[in-house]
Design a protein around this motif. Sequence first.
Motif, PDB file in Angstrom:
ATOM      1  N   VAL A 115      -5.549  21.663 -11.339  1.00 35.40           N
ATOM      2  CA  VAL A 115      -4.645  22.278 -10.374  1.00 35.40           C
ATOM      3  C   VAL A 115      -5.126  22.086  -8.953  1.00 35.40           C
ATOM      4  N   GLU A 116      -6.393  21.632  -8.759  1.00 41.23           N
ATOM      5  CA  GLU A 116      -6.867  21.386  -7.410  1.00 41.23           C
ATOM      6  C   GLU A 116      -6.292  20.061  -6.947  1.00 41.23           C
ATOM      7  N   SER A 117      -5.107  20.126  -6.306  1.00 34.86           N
ATOM      8  CA  SER A 117      -4.348  18.908  -6.052  1.00 34.86           C
ATOM      9  C   SER A 117      -5.088  17.933  -5.149  1.00 34.86           C
ATOM     10  N   GLU A 118      -5.768  18.429  -4.110  1.00 34.32           N
ATOM     11  CA  GLU A 118      -6.442  17.501  -3.210  1.00 34.32           C
ATOM     12  C   GLU A 118      -7.563  16.767  -3.923  1.00 34.32           C
ATOM     13  N   SER A 119      -8.321  17.495  -4.757  1.00 35.19           N
ATOM     14  CA  SER A 119      -9.411  16.850  -5.491  1.00 35.19           C
ATOM     15  C   SER A 119      -8.882  15.805  -6.447  1.00 35.19           C
ATOM     16  N   PRO A 146       0.814  -1.226   0.000  1.00 34.66           N
ATOM     17  CA  PRO A 146       0.000   0.000   0.000  1.00 34.66           C
ATOM     18  C   PRO A 146       0.844   1.271   0.000  1.00 34.66           C
ATOM     19  N   ALA A 147       1.952   1.275   0.754  1.00 35.69           N
ATOM     20  CA  ALA A 147       2.801   2.470   0.789  1.00 35.69           C
ATOM     21  C   ALA A 147       3.420   2.749  -0.573  1.00 35.69           C
ATOM     22  N   GLU A 148       3.844   1.693  -1.269  1.00 36.29           N
ATOM     23  CA  GLU A 148       4.437   1.881  -2.595  1.00 36.29           C
ATOM     24  C   GLU A 148       3.397   2.353  -3.597  1.00 36.29           C
ATOM     25  N   ARG A 149       2.182   1.821  -3.517  1.00 36.23           N
ATOM     26  CA  ARG A 149       1.119   2.300  -4.405  1.00 36.23           C
ATOM     27  C   ARG A 149       0.807   3.763  -4.138  1.00 36.23           C
ATOM     28  N   ASP A 150       0.806   4.152  -2.873  1.00 39.58           N
ATOM     29  CA  ASP A 150       0.531   5.536  -2.527  1.00 39.58           C
ATOM     30  C   ASP A 150       1.620   6.455  -3.067  1.00 39.58           C
ATOM     31  N   LEU A 151       2.864   6.012  -2.950  1.00 35.98           N
ATOM     32  CA  LEU A 151       3.975   6.826  -3.446  1.00 35.98           C
ATOM     33  C   LEU A 151       3.907   6.983  -4.956  1.00 35.98           C
ATOM     34  N   LEU A 152       3.601   5.884  -5.666  1.00 32.56           N
ATOM     35  CA  LEU A 152       3.509   5.945  -7.121  1.00 32.56           C
ATOM     36  C   LEU A 152       2.334   6.810  -7.555  1.00 32.56           C
ATOM     37  N   ALA A 153       1.205   6.690  -6.847  1.00 27.33           N
ATOM     38  CA  ALA A 153       0.053   7.522  -7.176  1.00 27.33           C
ATOM     39  C   ALA A 153       0.372   9.000  -6.993  1.00 27.33           C
ATOM     40  N   SER A 154       1.053   9.336  -5.894  1.00 29.86           N
ATOM     41  CA  SER A 154       1.418  10.727  -5.641  1.00 29.86           C
ATOM     42  C   SER A 154       2.354  11.253  -6.721  1.00 29.86           C
ATOM     43  N   LYS A 155       3.349  10.445  -7.072  1.00 30.56           N
ATOM     44  CA  LYS A 155       4.297  10.865  -8.100  1.00 30.56           C
ATOM     45  C   LYS A 155       3.610  11.088  -9.437  1.00 30.56           C
ATOM     46  N   THR A 156       2.721  10.157  -9.805  1.00 30.64           N
ATOM     47  CA  THR A 156       2.022  10.270 -11.079  1.00 30.64           C
ATOM     48  C   THR A 156       1.126  11.502 -11.099  1.00 30.64           C
ATOM     49  N   LEU A 157       0.449  11.759  -9.999  1.00 32.22           N
ATOM     50  CA  LEU A 157      -0.448  12.907  -9.935  1.00 32.22           C
ATOM     51  C   LEU A 157       0.309  14.223 -10.032  1.00 32.22           C
ATOM     52  N   ILE A 158       1.448  14.288  -9.370  1.00 37.37           N
ATOM     53  CA  ILE A 158       2.254  15.511  -9.454  1.00 37.37           C
ATOM     54  C   ILE A 158       2.700  15.758 -10.888  1.00 37.37           C
TER      55      ILE A 158
END
Length: 541
Positions: A514-518, A471-483
């Motif tokens: 640009v609404e990063s949280e959304s 789960p932590a790795e998926r979260d990190l990859l999701a964050s990176k992709t979103l950025i």
Amino acid sequence: MPRLYDEDEARRPILQQDTDSEEPTAGSRILRQSDDDELSQGRSGCGTSACCNPSSALHRFMALILMCLVGFGSYFCYDNPGALQDKFKSDLDLTTSQFVWLYSIYSWPNVILCFIGGFLIDRVFGIRLGTIIYMFILLIGQLIFATGGMINQFWLMILGRFLFGIGAESLAVAQNNYAVLWFKGKELNMVFGLQLSFARVGSTVNFLVMVPVYNYVRSIGYEGHQCMGVVLLIATLTCVMSMLCALVLGWMDKRAAKILRRNDNPPNGEVAKLSDISTFKITFWMVTIICVAYYVAIFPFIALGKVFFMRKFGFSPEDANTVNSIVYIVAGVASPIFGLIVDRTGRNVLWVFLSIVVTMFAHGLLAFTFYNPYIAMVTMGMAYSMLASSLWPLVALIVPEYQLGTAYGICQSVQNLGLAVISMFSGLIVDQGGYFMLEIFFIGWLVVSLIATIVIWLYNSSNNGVLNMSPAERDLLASKTLIEDANSTLAGVQPVSSEGSLNADLQPEEQPTVESESIRNRFVSRVLDGPGHSDSEPLIQ
């Protein structure tokens, strides 16, 4: 009946709770505003108590008990033939091939109806009326089945099982819809685990009580097919109980919708189409193969297992039923536990691989040794629970959310087709080659499922590897992709998704803003299957 669920299983989409984020999306703002309005309404009398307040946890727990009991009769009666296999064959003069027809004919209608059962609930009947209609079809099917046994007409018993199957599988879809309706954003994952465990309870109770019931009916003067018919009529009482629960649950849901002013209309968004099937990745089709190749080594084996344990290990009918039900007993306890473990550790493909290997080991013990069969059956039950907890969430990681209904429908339909065909072949193998050849047959199917798992592993590893991440790795990859995608949007560049990336399934209108949280909330709800991610920090500073 493929009891997956757990498959089964299973047969259930992995839904992310919507309470994780500090900054809700627009859709969640509307829902939460509605909830506030509902809770602020004045109530009097019983409505002021927790047991009568639809928004209270106690009231939801009461509804959960009814949801579980709605399916109890279905699971109990499904394995009536398995619990009385030797009695069916002697009292009704059936061959093993004829006997397995009682299971395969159950699966045939659901090759198609898994596609349309949910559609009829969504578009035609509604969840309350749909549940009652499917429960009524199930009850009529069981009554016809029992009547066929009473008058010793095998064709009538086949007709009854056919109708029973039509009602039972669609009823399972209705149960899932009720669970989502009442518990989405609250205790949904726990609810699915409890429903699966309770389903195993129904099957286990059947294996434990049907032989004593048969012996009692025989002791009061009934013989042969008449004895079998009376026993099946007694089993029908569990379906009557489930029908009463469906009626009460429907009344509770109607009352809750009125009090909470609940809007049950589907939200605006993507609409799944049959043409979407052509866009599914190879990993999805490998999951579908595993659904067939693995479960045909479980359910047909249990259906034929009683006589196997009596012949090879010299068990009495009662003891054979007990050991045959061990898989369900273990699954009832272990499924929620393994679900929690997989939620915490991730690595779904690894867990699927281990589950199949362990199941092959259990079948090998039964085929090639005379060790106490309880060891093999407990091992098989653990592996079965492990696979159900790790395989079905893979679909939610492979397929976009708006296509999940279609994807799970394909899995269920193909699985029912496989179970129907393999059940018939299993009966022929026993009649012509014996139970040793049947075990070799099941081990061969497990090898097929193992090969499909290796294909998933290799394909996934050649891409981003999200299916076997923690789960932590998926979260990190999701964050990176979103950025990256959000920054591309800010720069005026359309984000480009490579095959296998976490946002490969996003449509153009769903691309990040640009609404990063959304952005993050929408994305995480699509690709993450468990806790371990944080929504407290913005992605773009």
